[in-house]
Write a protein that holds these residues in place. Structure first.
Motif, PDB file in Angstrom:
ATOM      1  N   GLN A 198      36.762  44.842  46.301  1.00  3.05           N
ATOM      2  CA  GLN A 198      36.140  45.371  47.506  1.00  3.05           C
ATOM      3  C   GLN A 198      34.625  45.194  47.568  1.00  3.05           C
ATOM      4  OE1 GLN A 198      39.543  45.704  48.783  1.00  3.05           O
ATOM      5  NE2 GLN A 198      38.108  46.674  50.157  1.00  3.05           N
ATOM      6  N   ILE A 199      33.981  45.045  46.423  1.00  7.91           N
ATOM      7  CA  ILE A 199      32.513  44.983  46.409  1.00  7.91           C
ATOM      8  C   ILE A 199      32.005  43.653  45.872  1.00  7.91           C
ATOM      9  CG2 ILE A 199      30.410  46.047  45.489  1.00  7.91           C
ATOM     10  CD1 ILE A 199      32.037  48.725  45.409  1.00  7.91           C
ATOM     11  N   MET A 238      33.506  40.727  44.815  1.00 10.67           N
ATOM     12  CA  MET A 238      34.022  39.470  45.349  1.00 10.67           C
ATOM     13  C   MET A 238      33.451  39.153  46.735  1.00 10.67           C
ATOM     14  SD  MET A 238      37.932  38.172  45.853  1.00 10.67           S
ATOM     15  CE  MET A 238      38.203  39.428  47.083  1.00 10.67           C
ATOM     16  N   PRO A 239      33.431  40.105  47.683  1.00  6.63           N
ATOM     17  CA  PRO A 239      32.810  39.791  48.973  1.00  6.63           C
ATOM     18  C   PRO A 239      31.320  39.441  48.850  1.00  6.63           C
ATOM     19  CG  PRO A 239      34.178  41.742  49.181  1.00  6.63           C
ATOM     20  CD  PRO A 239      34.102  41.416  47.714  1.00  6.63           C
ATOM     21  N   MET A 240      30.624  40.133  47.956  1.00  7.91           N
ATOM     22  CA  MET A 240      29.203  39.820  47.754  1.00  7.91           C
ATOM     23  C   MET A 240      29.035  38.430  47.147  1.00  7.91           C
ATOM     24  SD  MET A 240      27.799  43.513  46.376  1.00  7.91           S
ATOM     25  CE  MET A 240      26.176  42.899  45.970  1.00  7.91           C
ATOM     26  N   ALA A 241      29.900  38.066  46.204  1.00  3.85           N
ATOM     27  CA  ALA A 241      29.837  36.732  45.591  1.00  3.85           C
ATOM     28  C   ALA A 241      30.146  35.658  46.623  1.00  3.85           C
ATOM     29  CB  ALA A 241      30.805  36.646  44.411  1.00  3.85           C
ATOM     30  N   ASN A 242      31.137  35.899  47.462  1.00  9.53           N
ATOM     31  CA  ASN A 242      31.472  34.920  48.506  1.00  9.53           C
ATOM     32  C   ASN A 242      30.310  34.744  49.480  1.00  9.53           C
ATOM     33  OD1 ASN A 242      34.001  34.493  47.409  1.00  9.53           O
ATOM     34  ND2 ASN A 242      35.042  35.873  48.827  1.00  9.53           N
ATOM     35  N   ALA A 243      29.680  35.855  49.851  1.00 10.48           N
ATOM     36  CA  ALA A 243      28.531  35.771  50.763  1.00 10.48           C
ATOM     37  C   ALA A 243      27.381  35.015  50.110  1.00 10.48           C
ATOM     38  CB  ALA A 243      28.084  37.171  51.183  1.00 10.48           C
ATOM     39  N   ALA A 244      27.136  35.257  48.838  1.00 13.75           N
ATOM     40  CA  ALA A 244      26.073  34.546  48.121  1.00 13.75           C
ATOM     41  C   ALA A 244      26.392  33.065  48.049  1.00 13.75           C
ATOM     42  CB  ALA A 244      25.894  35.122  46.718  1.00 13.75           C
ATOM     43  N   SER A 245      27.641  32.734  47.797  1.00 14.13           N
ATOM     44  CA  SER A 245      28.043  31.326  47.747  1.00 14.13           C
ATOM     45  C   SER A 245      27.877  30.663  49.108  1.00 14.13           C
ATOM     46  CB  SER A 245      29.504  31.222  47.294  1.00 14.13           C
ATOM     47  OG  SER A 245      29.937  29.885  47.290  1.00 14.13           O
ATOM     48  N   ARG A 266      39.408  31.131  46.082  1.00 18.16           N
ATOM     49  CA  ARG A 266      38.771  32.166  46.901  1.00 18.16           C
ATOM     50  C   ARG A 266      39.824  32.948  47.690  1.00 18.16           C
ATOM     51  NH1 ARG A 266      33.840  31.505  51.224  1.00 18.16           N
ATOM     52  NH2 ARG A 266      32.490  32.037  49.492  1.00 18.16           N
ATOM     53  N   ALA A 267      40.815  32.252  48.205  1.00 16.56           N
ATOM     54  CA  ALA A 267      41.889  32.918  48.951  1.00 16.56           C
ATOM     55  C   ALA A 267      42.846  33.666  48.014  1.00 16.56           C
ATOM     56  CB  ALA A 267      42.659  31.890  49.776  1.00 16.56           C
ATOM     57  N   PHE A 268      42.965  33.203  46.785  1.00 15.94           N
ATOM     58  CA  PHE A 268      43.899  33.788  45.832  1.00 15.94           C
ATOM     59  C   PHE A 268      43.408  35.129  45.276  1.00 15.94           C
ATOM     60  CE2 PHE A 268      45.081  34.358  41.358  1.00 15.94           C
ATOM     61  CZ  PHE A 268      46.470  34.400  41.462  1.00 15.94           C
ATOM     62  N   PHE A 269      42.117  35.248  45.024  1.00 16.19           N
ATOM     63  CA  PHE A 269      41.602  36.418  44.314  1.00 16.19           C
ATOM     64  C   PHE A 269      41.844  37.758  44.997  1.00 16.19           C
ATOM     65  CE2 PHE A 269      39.430  33.972  41.037  1.00 16.19           C
ATOM     66  CZ  PHE A 269      39.675  34.808  39.965  1.00 16.19           C
ATOM     67  N   PRO A 270      41.772  37.880  46.316  1.00 18.50           N
ATOM     68  CA  PRO A 270      42.112  39.187  46.902  1.00 18.50           C
ATOM     69  C   PRO A 270      43.532  39.637  46.529  1.00 18.50           C
ATOM     70  CG  PRO A 270      41.011  37.830  48.527  1.00 18.50           C
ATOM     71  CD  PRO A 270      41.270  36.947  47.334  1.00 18.50           C
ATOM     72  N   PHE A 271      44.460  38.692  46.474  1.00 26.03           N
ATOM     73  CA  PHE A 271      45.834  39.023  46.090  1.00 26.03           C
ATOM     74  C   PHE A 271      45.920  39.363  44.603  1.00 26.03           C
ATOM     75  CE2 PHE A 271      46.288  36.406  49.889  1.00 26.03           C
ATOM     76  CZ  PHE A 271      47.070  37.245  50.660  1.00 26.03           C
ATOM     77  N   TYR A 272      45.172  38.629  43.787  1.00 25.49           N
ATOM     78  CA  TYR A 272      45.132  38.896  42.345  1.00 25.49           C
ATOM     79  C   TYR A 272      44.692  40.332  42.092  1.00 25.49           C
ATOM     80  CZ  TYR A 272      43.339  38.604  37.509  1.00 25.49           C
ATOM     81  OH  TYR A 272      43.080  38.823  36.170  1.00 25.49           O
ATOM     82  N   TYR A 273      43.576  40.717  42.695  1.00 30.22           N
ATOM     83  CA  TYR A 273      43.052  42.068  42.486  1.00 30.22           C
ATOM     84  C   TYR A 273      43.983  43.126  43.076  1.00 30.22           C
ATOM     85  CZ  TYR A 273      38.654  40.028  40.908  1.00 30.22           C
ATOM     86  OH  TYR A 273      37.698  39.335  40.208  1.00 30.22           O
ATOM     87  N   LEU A 274      44.570  42.851  44.234  1.00 31.37           N
ATOM     88  CA  LEU A 274      45.489  43.808  44.839  1.00 31.37           C
ATOM     89  C   LEU A 274      46.737  43.983  43.974  1.00 31.37           C
ATOM     90  CD1 LEU A 274      46.214  45.660  47.208  1.00 31.37           C
ATOM     91  CD2 LEU A 274      47.204  43.642  48.338  1.00 31.37           C
ATOM     92  N   TYR A 275      47.300  42.888  43.508  1.00 29.63           N
ATOM     93  CA  TYR A 275      48.484  42.909  42.653  1.00 29.63           C
ATOM     94  C   TYR A 275      48.244  43.755  41.408  1.00 29.63           C
ATOM     95  CZ  TYR A 275      52.043  40.963  39.453  1.00 29.63           C
ATOM     96  OH  TYR A 275      53.056  40.798  38.548  1.00 29.63           O
TER      97      TYR A 275
END
Length: 130
Positions: free
Chosen positions: A87-88, A90-97, A42-51
């Motif tokens: 931006q859309i 992943m945050p929605m998936a995290n909130a659902a989880s 979960r912490a890794f994916f924002p960096f994955y997408y940004l990279y």
């Protein structure tokens, strides 16, 4: 010169995505255990997408400078996919989880997987076209 830069950027993107899918992600869940792996991923994916957004943007610019319209379209569409996922979706998936909405999480997660798979196919096609 631009064609060499295109090839290097495209190779970094494609190689990085393949490495993540067939090596990194499975090993994280195998070696770390679910209680550690989930927060880590979960912490890794924002960096994955940004990279990959940054590399896709760089690839887009080089393709435009080279006058390579097809490659530029592939880069641009992939860039939009990375940004939508980051931006859309992943945050929605995290909130659902977090709120135990498993079916909603599964749908959103599946959406990011489909986008990522289509991006991978597109970048492979771009390599073949170069």
């Amino acid at each position: 010169m631009l064609d060499t830069i295109q090839l290097v950027l495209l190779s970094v993107i494609f190689g990085g995505m393949v490495t993540f899918q067939i090596l990194f992600a499975p090993l994280v869940f195998i070696k770390l255990g679910i209680d550690t792996a989930r927060p880590f991923i979960r912490a890794f994916f924002p960096f994955y997408y940004l990279y990959f957004s940054i590399f896709s943007f760089a690839y887009l610019i080089v393709c435009l400078l080279a006058g390579d319209g097809i490659q530029a379209i592939i880069a641009g569409v992939a860039l939009v996919g990375f940004l939508i996922s980051r931006q859309i979706l992943m945050p929605m998936a995290n909130a659902a989880s977090d709120s135990s909405q498993k079916s909603k999480f599964d749908l959103l997660h599946r959406g990011t997987v489909v986008i990522n798979t289509l991006q991978l196919v597109a970048f492979f096609s771009a390599l073949v076209l170069l």
